[in-house]
Design a protein around this motif. Structure first.
Motif, PDB file in Angstrom:
ATOM      1  N   PRO A 130       0.828  -1.203   0.000  1.00 26.87           N
ATOM      2  CA  PRO A 130       0.000   0.000   0.000  1.00 26.87           C
ATOM      3  C   PRO A 130       0.861   1.250   0.000  1.00 26.87           C
ATOM      4  CG  PRO A 130       0.065  -0.972   2.188  1.00 26.87           C
ATOM      5  CD  PRO A 130       0.760  -1.943   1.270  1.00 26.87           C
ATOM      6  N   ALA A 131       0.256   2.361  -0.417  1.00 25.93           N
ATOM      7  CA  ALA A 131       0.998   3.619  -0.494  1.00 25.93           C
ATOM      8  C   ALA A 131       1.552   4.021   0.855  1.00 25.93           C
ATOM      9  CB  ALA A 131       0.098   4.723  -1.059  1.00 25.93           C
ATOM     10  N   SER A 132       0.808   3.717   1.944  1.00 24.80           N
ATOM     11  CA  SER A 132       1.265   4.096   3.281  1.00 24.80           C
ATOM     12  C   SER A 132       2.563   3.404   3.651  1.00 24.80           C
ATOM     13  CB  SER A 132       0.186   3.756   4.312  1.00 24.80           C
ATOM     14  OG  SER A 132      -0.108   2.367   4.296  1.00 24.80           O
ATOM     15  N   GLU A 133       2.834   2.253   3.031  1.00 23.41           N
ATOM     16  CA  GLU A 133       4.052   1.509   3.348  1.00 23.41           C
ATOM     17  C   GLU A 133       5.251   2.036   2.573  1.00 23.41           C
ATOM     18  OE1 GLU A 133       5.632  -3.112   3.086  1.00 23.41           O
ATOM     19  OE2 GLU A 133       3.508  -2.702   3.483  1.00 23.41           O
ATOM     20  N   VAL A 134       5.044   2.412   1.311  1.00 23.89           N
ATOM     21  CA  VAL A 134       6.153   2.917   0.510  1.00 23.89           C
ATOM     22  C   VAL A 134       6.336   4.417   0.676  1.00 23.89           C
ATOM     23  CG1 VAL A 134       5.895   1.088  -1.189  1.00 23.89           C
ATOM     24  CG2 VAL A 134       4.700   3.256  -1.531  1.00 23.89           C
ATOM     25  N   ASP A 135       5.319   5.099   1.213  1.00 32.51           N
ATOM     26  CA  ASP A 135       5.381   6.557   1.379  1.00 32.51           C
ATOM     27  C   ASP A 135       4.911   6.939   2.780  1.00 32.51           C
ATOM     28  OD1 ASP A 135       5.591   9.242   0.956  1.00 32.51           O
ATOM     29  OD2 ASP A 135       3.993   9.384  -0.530  1.00 32.51           O
ATOM     30  N   PRO A 136       5.633   6.486   3.815  1.00 32.78           N
ATOM     31  CA  PRO A 136       5.179   6.768   5.189  1.00 32.78           C
ATOM     32  C   PRO A 136       5.283   8.237   5.567  1.00 32.78           C
ATOM     33  CG  PRO A 136       7.346   5.758   5.215  1.00 32.78           C
ATOM     34  CD  PRO A 136       6.859   5.676   3.798  1.00 32.78           C
ATOM     35  N   TYR A 137       6.059   9.012   4.810  1.00 32.15           N
ATOM     36  CA  TYR A 137       6.222  10.436   5.101  1.00 32.15           C
ATOM     37  C   TYR A 137       5.441  11.295   4.115  1.00 32.15           C
ATOM     38  CZ  TYR A 137      10.191   8.231   7.410  1.00 32.15           C
ATOM     39  OH  TYR A 137      10.976   7.405   8.173  1.00 32.15           O
ATOM     40  N   GLU A 138       4.300  10.786   3.674  1.00 34.26           N
ATOM     41  CA  GLU A 138       3.550  11.470   2.619  1.00 34.26           C
ATOM     42  C   GLU A 138       3.187  12.900   2.997  1.00 34.26           C
ATOM     43  OE1 GLU A 138      -0.506  11.017  -0.111  1.00 34.26           O
ATOM     44  OE2 GLU A 138       0.187   9.344   1.134  1.00 34.26           O
ATOM     45  N   ASN A 139       2.787  13.141   4.236  1.00 32.07           N
ATOM     46  CA  ASN A 139       2.393  14.486   4.639  1.00 32.07           C
ATOM     47  C   ASN A 139       3.558  15.472   4.440  1.00 32.07           C
ATOM     48  OD1 ASN A 139       0.567  16.453   5.887  1.00 32.07           O
ATOM     49  ND2 ASN A 139       1.944  16.352   7.661  1.00 32.07           N
ATOM     50  N   TRP A 140       4.731  15.107   4.916  1.00 36.58           N
ATOM     51  CA  TRP A 140       5.924  15.937   4.730  1.00 36.58           C
ATOM     52  C   TRP A 140       6.307  16.040   3.252  1.00 36.58           C
ATOM     53  CZ3 TRP A 140       9.303  19.382   6.377  1.00 36.58           C
ATOM     54  CH2 TRP A 140      10.562  19.443   5.759  1.00 36.58           C
ATOM     55  N   ASN A 141       6.265  14.903   2.563  1.00 35.98           N
ATOM     56  CA  ASN A 141       6.646  14.887   1.152  1.00 35.98           C
ATOM     57  C   ASN A 141       5.770  15.817   0.307  1.00 35.98           C
ATOM     58  OD1 ASN A 141       8.745  13.081   1.515  1.00 35.98           O
ATOM     59  ND2 ASN A 141       7.482  11.279   1.089  1.00 35.98           N
ATOM     60  N   ARG A 142       4.480  15.859   0.622  1.00 38.97           N
ATOM     61  CA  ARG A 142       3.584  16.730  -0.143  1.00 38.97           C
ATOM     62  C   ARG A 142       3.922  18.202   0.097  1.00 38.97           C
ATOM     63  NH1 ARG A 142      -0.961  14.961  -2.733  1.00 38.97           N
ATOM     64  NH2 ARG A 142      -1.444  12.729  -2.533  1.00 38.97           N
ATOM     65  N   LYS A 143       4.314  18.545   1.297  1.00 40.71           N
ATOM     66  CA  LYS A 143       4.694  19.932   1.578  1.00 40.71           C
ATOM     67  C   LYS A 143       5.945  20.310   0.788  1.00 40.71           C
ATOM     68  CE  LYS A 143       2.713  19.959   6.243  1.00 40.71           C
ATOM     69  NZ  LYS A 143       3.002  20.016   7.701  1.00 40.71           N
ATOM     70  N   VAL A 144       6.908  19.404   0.749  1.00 38.64           N
ATOM     71  CA  VAL A 144       8.123  19.670  -0.011  1.00 38.64           C
ATOM     72  C   VAL A 144       7.812  19.743  -1.498  1.00 38.64           C
ATOM     73  CG1 VAL A 144      10.422  18.797  -0.610  1.00 38.64           C
ATOM     74  CG2 VAL A 144       9.569  18.571   1.731  1.00 38.64           C
ATOM     75  N   TYR A 145       6.912  18.883  -1.959  1.00 41.57           N
ATOM     76  CA  TYR A 145       6.523  18.908  -3.364  1.00 41.57           C
ATOM     77  C   TYR A 145       5.913  20.260  -3.737  1.00 41.57           C
ATOM     78  CZ  TYR A 145       4.180  17.795  -7.732  1.00 41.57           C
ATOM     79  OH  TYR A 145       3.763  17.818  -9.039  1.00 41.57           O
ATOM     80  N   ARG A 146       5.045  20.782  -2.874  1.00 38.24           N
ATOM     81  CA  ARG A 146       4.432  22.089  -3.155  1.00 38.24           C
ATOM     82  C   ARG A 146       5.493  23.184  -3.178  1.00 38.24           C
ATOM     83  NH1 ARG A 146       0.207  19.930   0.115  1.00 38.24           N
ATOM     84  NH2 ARG A 146       1.046  20.960   1.985  1.00 38.24           N
ATOM     85  N   PHE A 147       6.485  23.085  -2.302  1.00 33.66           N
ATOM     86  CA  PHE A 147       7.577  24.057  -2.304  1.00 33.66           C
ATOM     87  C   PHE A 147       8.344  23.993  -3.628  1.00 33.66           C
ATOM     88  CE2 PHE A 147      12.176  24.595  -1.673  1.00 33.66           C
ATOM     89  CZ  PHE A 147      12.212  25.940  -1.305  1.00 33.66           C
ATOM     90  N   ASN A 148       8.705  22.775  -4.041  1.00 32.59           N
ATOM     91  CA  ASN A 148       9.424  22.620  -5.303  1.00 32.59           C
ATOM     92  C   ASN A 148       8.609  23.132  -6.480  1.00 32.59           C
ATOM     93  OD1 ASN A 148      11.515  21.439  -3.920  1.00 32.59           O
ATOM     94  ND2 ASN A 148      10.970  19.341  -4.460  1.00 32.59           N
ATOM     95  N   GLU A 149       7.310  22.827  -6.451  1.00 28.64           N
ATOM     96  CA  GLU A 149       6.436  23.243  -7.542  1.00 28.64           C
ATOM     97  C   GLU A 149       6.340  24.761  -7.614  1.00 28.64           C
ATOM     98  OE1 GLU A 149       2.501  21.127  -9.276  1.00 28.64           O
ATOM     99  OE2 GLU A 149       2.302  21.958  -7.258  1.00 28.64           O
ATOM    100  N   THR A 150       6.303  25.402  -6.462  1.00 26.15           N
ATOM    101  CA  THR A 150       6.246  26.867  -6.441  1.00 26.15           C
ATOM    102  C   THR A 150       7.509  27.475  -7.038  1.00 26.15           C
ATOM    103  OG1 THR A 150       4.838  26.851  -4.478  1.00 26.15           O
ATOM    104  CG2 THR A 150       6.034  28.894  -4.953  1.00 26.15           C
ATOM    105  N   ILE A 151       8.660  26.943  -6.671  1.00 25.53           N
ATOM    106  CA  ILE A 151       9.920  27.422  -7.230  1.00 25.53           C
ATOM    107  C   ILE A 151       9.940  27.243  -8.739  1.00 25.53           C
ATOM    108  CG2 ILE A 151      12.416  27.086  -7.263  1.00 25.53           C
ATOM    109  CD1 ILE A 151      11.472  28.392  -4.740  1.00 25.53           C
ATOM    110  N   ASP A 152       9.456  26.094  -9.182  1.00 28.51           N
ATOM    111  CA  ASP A 152       9.429  25.815 -10.618  1.00 28.51           C
ATOM    112  C   ASP A 152       8.503  26.786 -11.349  1.00 28.51           C
ATOM    113  OD1 ASP A 152      10.017  24.215 -12.995  1.00 28.51           O
ATOM    114  OD2 ASP A 152       7.946  23.532 -12.826  1.00 28.51           O
ATOM    115  N   ASN A 153       7.303  27.005 -10.805  1.00 29.09           N
ATOM    116  CA  ASN A 153       6.321  27.865 -11.469  1.00 29.09           C
ATOM    117  C   ASN A 153       6.778  29.316 -11.556  1.00 29.09           C
ATOM    118  OD1 ASN A 153       4.561  25.714 -11.877  1.00 29.09           O
ATOM    119  ND2 ASN A 153       3.413  26.103  -9.998  1.00 29.09           N
ATOM    120  N   TRP A 154       7.476  29.774 -10.517  1.00 25.94           N
ATOM    121  CA  TRP A 154       7.846  31.188 -10.451  1.00 25.94           C
ATOM    122  C   TRP A 154       9.238  31.480 -10.993  1.00 25.94           C
ATOM    123  CZ3 TRP A 154       4.769  35.263  -9.341  1.00 25.94           C
ATOM    124  CH2 TRP A 154       3.522  34.982  -8.772  1.00 25.94           C
ATOM    125  N   LEU A 155      10.079  30.469 -11.103  1.00 25.11           N
ATOM    126  CA  LEU A 155      11.455  30.737 -11.525  1.00 25.11           C
ATOM    127  C   LEU A 155      11.897  29.895 -12.711  1.00 25.11           C
ATOM    128  CD1 LEU A 155      14.197  32.096 -11.107  1.00 25.11           C
ATOM    129  CD2 LEU A 155      14.743  30.315  -9.419  1.00 25.11           C
TER     130      LEU A 155
END
Length: 263
Positions: free
Chosen positions: A44-69
Motif C-alpha cells: 500500500p501507499a502508506s508503506e512505501v510513502d510513510p512520510y507522505e504528509n511531509w513529502n507533499r509539503k516539499v513537493y508544493r515548495f518545489n512546484e512553487t519554485i518551478d512555477n515562479w522561476l
C-alpha cells in the motif's frame, strides 16, 4: 575537460516528465527479483510513502519554485535558442554522463554496458565535436544510464521509504546516497569551488533540461504528487532491473499505463 553531472531534474514535477518524454508503453511483466528495487509488490501507499504528509509539503515548495522561476526561464530559453543549438547543449551534457555510466557499469560487473558507455563517450567526443552531436546513437550505441543508486540496488540494498527532497525532487535514502556518492567521487563535485564557470555550466544544464521537458507536460494527469511518486518508483525499478518492465505496485487501478523508456 571538466565534467558536469546533474540529477535528471531539479524539481519534483520534472522527474515525471523526464521519465516519459519519449518512451514506449510498459508491459506488465513481473521482475525476476522485485526486491532488488527495494519494492514489495502490492504494498500500500502508506508503506512505501510513510512520510507522505511531509513529502507533499516539499513537493508544493518545489512546484512553487518551478512555477515562479525555472519554468519561465526555460520558456525564454526555448524562445531564443535555435533548435540545433538546443540539441547540441543537451547532447553535450548527456555525453559527459557517460563517464558516470561507465564507472557504475564496472561496479555492477556489466562489461558490455561499460564498453557501450566508453564507446559512446569516445565517438561523441572525437567525432561529435566534443559531444555536441550524438553520433554514437547512429552507430547503434544507445545510452545505458547507470548511477550509484542503481549500483546499490544491483547489489541488493533496498531503497527505503520514498522521499521528496527540497529542490532535488523524488528520491529515497538509497538513491540520495547514490547521488551524493556520484557527486563526491566524480571530479565535477570537487571542481565546484575552483571556478565560477562551473556554476554557469550547471545553470545552463538545468535550464536546458527543463526546457526540453516543457512539451512533455501533457503526461501529467490526476493528482500530480501521486503521479510523480508512482512514476519515480516505477522508473527506478525499471532501471535497476535493466530495462525489464514491471508491474507498478503503487499506482491505483485508474492510472493510465506509464511509459518507461529513455528519450
Amino acid at each position: 575537460m571538466r565534467q558536469f553531472f546533474f540529477r535528471p531534474s531539479l524539481f519534483g514535477a520534472l522527474f515525471a516528465l523526464f521519465l516519459f518524454a519519449g518512451g514506449a508503453t510498459a508491459q506488465t511483466v513481473q521482475p525476476a527479483n522485485p526486491d532488488i528495487a527495494g519494492q514489495k509488490v502490492g504494498a500500500p501507499a502508506s508503506e512505501v510513502d510513510p512520510y507522505e504528509n511531509w513529502n507533499r509539503k516539499v513537493y508544493r515548495f518545489n512546484e512553487t519554485i518551478d512555477n515562479w522561476l525555472l519554468r519561465p526561464v526555460a520558456n525564454g530559453y526555448r524562445n531564443i535558442m535555435p533548435g540545433f543549438a538546443d540539441r547540441g547543449v543537451t547532447n553535450f551534457f548527456n555525453n559527459l554522463t557517460e563517464l558516470r555510466n561507465f564507472a557504475n557499469s564496472i561496479f555492477q560487473l556489466k562489461g558490455e554496458s561499460a564498453v557501450v558507455a566508453a564507446g559512446r563517450f569516445t565517438y561523441n567526443t572525437v567525432f561529435g565535436l566534443g559531444g555536441f552531436i550524438d553520433v554514437a546513437t547512429k552507430f547503434e550505441l544507445p545510452e545505458r544510464p547507470e548511477d550509484f543508486g542503481q549500483t546499490l540496488g544491483y547489489w541488493g540494498l533496498e531503497s527505503g521509504p520514498y522521499l521528496m527532497l527540497p529542490l532535488l525532487g523524488p528520491s529515497s535514502p538509497r538513491d540520495f546516497g547514490g547521488f551524493a556518492t556520484d557527486m563526491l567521487v566524480l571530479p565535477s563535485a570537487r571542481d565546484l569551488a575552483e571556478s565560477p564557470d562551473i556554476y554557469y555550466a550547471r545553470a545552463l544544464q538545468v535550464v536546458d533540461k527543463r526546457a526540453d521537458l516543457i512539451p512533455a507536460e501533457a503526461f501529467m494527469s490526476g493528482d500530480n504528487y501521486t503521479f510523480v511518486r508512482n512514476a519515480y518508483l516505477q522508473r527506478r525499478a525499471y532501471l535497476i532491473n535493466d530495462g525489464r518492465t514491471v508491474n507498478d505496485p503503487f499506482a491505483s487501478g485508474d492510472d493510465e499505463d506509464l511509459m518507461l523508456e529513455d528519450f
